[in-house]
Design an enzyme around this catalytic site. Structure first.
Site, PDB file in Angstrom:
ATOM      1  N   ASP A  36      59.147  36.571  -9.656  1.00 37.21           N
ATOM      2  CA  ASP A  36      60.106  37.533 -10.159  1.00 37.21           C
ATOM      3  C   ASP A  36      59.411  38.298 -11.368  1.00 37.21           C
ATOM      4  O   ASP A  36      58.452  38.105 -11.935  1.00 37.21           O
ATOM      5  CB  ASP A  36      61.215  36.898 -10.862  1.00 37.21           C
ATOM      6  CG  ASP A  36      62.600  37.626 -10.622  1.00 37.21           C
ATOM      7  OD1 ASP A  36      62.684  38.758 -11.289  1.00 37.21           O
ATOM      8  OD2 ASP A  36      63.628  36.992  -9.968  1.00 37.21           O
ATOM      9  N   ASN A 104      53.558  44.302   1.183  1.00 36.25           N
ATOM     10  CA  ASN A 104      52.607  43.167   0.502  1.00 36.25           C
ATOM     11  C   ASN A 104      52.925  41.825   0.936  1.00 36.25           C
ATOM     12  O   ASN A 104      52.043  41.237   1.477  1.00 36.25           O
ATOM     13  CB  ASN A 104      52.643  43.272  -0.909  1.00 36.25           C
ATOM     14  CG  ASN A 104      52.172  44.450  -1.649  1.00 36.25           C
ATOM     15  OD1 ASN A 104      51.218  45.145  -0.821  1.00 36.25           O
ATOM     16  ND2 ASN A 104      52.368  44.914  -2.778  1.00 36.25           N
ATOM     17  N   TYR A 150      68.526  52.635  -1.979  1.00 35.03           N
ATOM     18  CA  TYR A 150      68.529  51.247  -1.633  1.00 35.03           C
ATOM     19  C   TYR A 150      68.625  51.313  -0.448  1.00 35.03           C
ATOM     20  O   TYR A 150      68.052  50.367   0.402  1.00 35.03           O
ATOM     21  CB  TYR A 150      69.794  50.456  -2.522  1.00 35.03           C
ATOM     22  CG  TYR A 150      70.038  49.158  -1.959  1.00 35.03           C
ATOM     23  CD1 TYR A 150      68.988  48.119  -2.638  1.00 35.03           C
ATOM     24  CD2 TYR A 150      71.212  48.837  -1.333  1.00 35.03           C
ATOM     25  CE1 TYR A 150      69.394  46.823  -2.434  1.00 35.03           C
ATOM     26  CE2 TYR A 150      71.521  47.271  -1.068  1.00 35.03           C
ATOM     27  CZ  TYR A 150      70.480  46.527  -1.605  1.00 35.03           C
ATOM     28  OH  TYR A 150      70.806  45.068  -1.423  1.00 35.03           O
TER      29      TYR A 150
END
Ligand code: UDP
Length: 328
Positions: A36, A104, A150
């Protein structure tokens, strides 16, 4: 023996859903690697796991190259701002974590031969013209509206995830998550449930946006986690809706919260945010057939647990209204 445990990377581990997923995978005997950057997550959500040898934590932004030493069996990509006021505040990070971050993690999954599940959303359906929403519906999204950062990041996420599946043979899973609630949501995250409960705790009137006739369908977090766990272990790469089909209007929801909390407050009306979906209800036929899954916790039960959680927080923490976002 820890060496025989399956190893799972959970991004967004300190967030609401990420932290509950960490708990579930620890309980199932996995070695959990939490990651995180704490932009919207809260380390307190996973503090209880730090003493466990089968848990480790990396403070890292997955929009940058991700390196994990050793074997990895599963990746769950749950890092992202997820409430409308968060992604209005940090729009570029929202776009990056859904696009660059997903890229990634897909690269990492490919390198490690790990299976990856990505957290998609009912927002891919936008302000839907089909009701309830099933997975075959392509959606009605405004790419340049405030929610576009988003919605389009998540739509890109689905596209690149399917591409890695199709062209690189990566084992992928896509869950489309509908409104979910429960302990560890942030009281000031701006979403309707923590906002209403926070207002009731402070004795303030509940702010219903628009005329409050828009609908949502709220799923309790343990039901959602169960659906995700089953989907990860299934062999199905197409998107699957996971949510609770029990739909109500925002005004009815406000009434339920007033009743539950016993607060002497009323509903007041504020402007409807731009592009706020008018109705939302998951069609969960696919999840039922494929995963044998359906929600078990009623709204009455889930709201009670969630209210008790918020009430148990120090009163100083109730005092945080996302006022700048409640206009009018
Ligand atoms: N909403 C509201 N009052 C609030 C916060 C939200 O009426 O104080 C409404 C919002 O306009 C939307 C619904 O509640 O129609 C759910 O909003 P939320 O931000 O929880 O998530 P969304 O489902 O829109 O992503």
């Amino acid at each position: 023996m820890s060496t025989t445990r399956k190893r799972v990377l959970i991004t967004g581990a300190a967030g609401f859903l990420g932290s509950h997923l960490c708990d579930r995978f620890i309980a199932e005997g996995y070695h959990v690697i939490g990651m995180d950057n704490l932009i919207t997550g809260n380390i307190k959500n996973i503090e209880h796991l730090f003493k466990l040898e089968q848990f480790e934590y990396y403070h890292h932004d997955v929009s940058k190259f991700v390196h994990i030493p050793g074997q990895l069996d599963y990746i769950l990509h749950f890092a992202s701002p997820a409430s409308p006021i968060d992604y209005l505040k940090i729009p570029i990070q929202t776009l990056k974590v859904g696009s660059l971050g997903t890229h990634n993690l897909l690269g990492l999954a490919r390198a490690k031969k790990a299976r990856i599940l990505v957290a998609s959303t009912s927002e891919v359906y936008g302000d839907p013209l089909v009701h309830p929403q099933n997975e075959d519906y392509w959606g009605n999204v405004n790419p340049i509206g405030p929610r576009g950062v988003y919605d389009e990041a998540k739509r890109f996420q689905e596209a690149i995830t399917m591409a890695y599946h199709t062209y690189h043979g990566v084992e992928t899973r896509i869950v489309r998550i509908f409104n979910t609630y429960g302990p560890r949501m942030r009281l000031n995250d701006g979403r309707v449930l923590p906002t209403f409960i926070g207002q009731a705790l402070r004795g303030e009137d509940l702010t219903s946006f628009g005329d409050g006739s828009q609908t949502r369908s709220f799923c309790y977090v343990s039901d959602l986690v169960e659906g995700i766990y089953r989907l990860l272990l299934s062999d199905y790469a197409q998107p699957v809706n996971v949510g609770n089909p029990n739909e109500i209007t925002i005004n009815q929801f406000a009434e339920e919260i007033i009743k539950l909390t016993g607060a002497s407050v009323k509903i007041i009306y504020k402007p409807l945010p731009t592009d706020d979906p008018k109705q939302r209800q998951p069609d969960i036929t696919r999840a039922k057939a494929l995963l044998g899954w359906e929600p078990k916790i009623s709204r009455a039960e889930g709201l009670k647990i969630t209210y008790d959680y918020f009430k148990s927080l120090p009163a100083s923490e109730w005092d945080i209204t996302p006022k700048e976002f409640i206009k009018g």
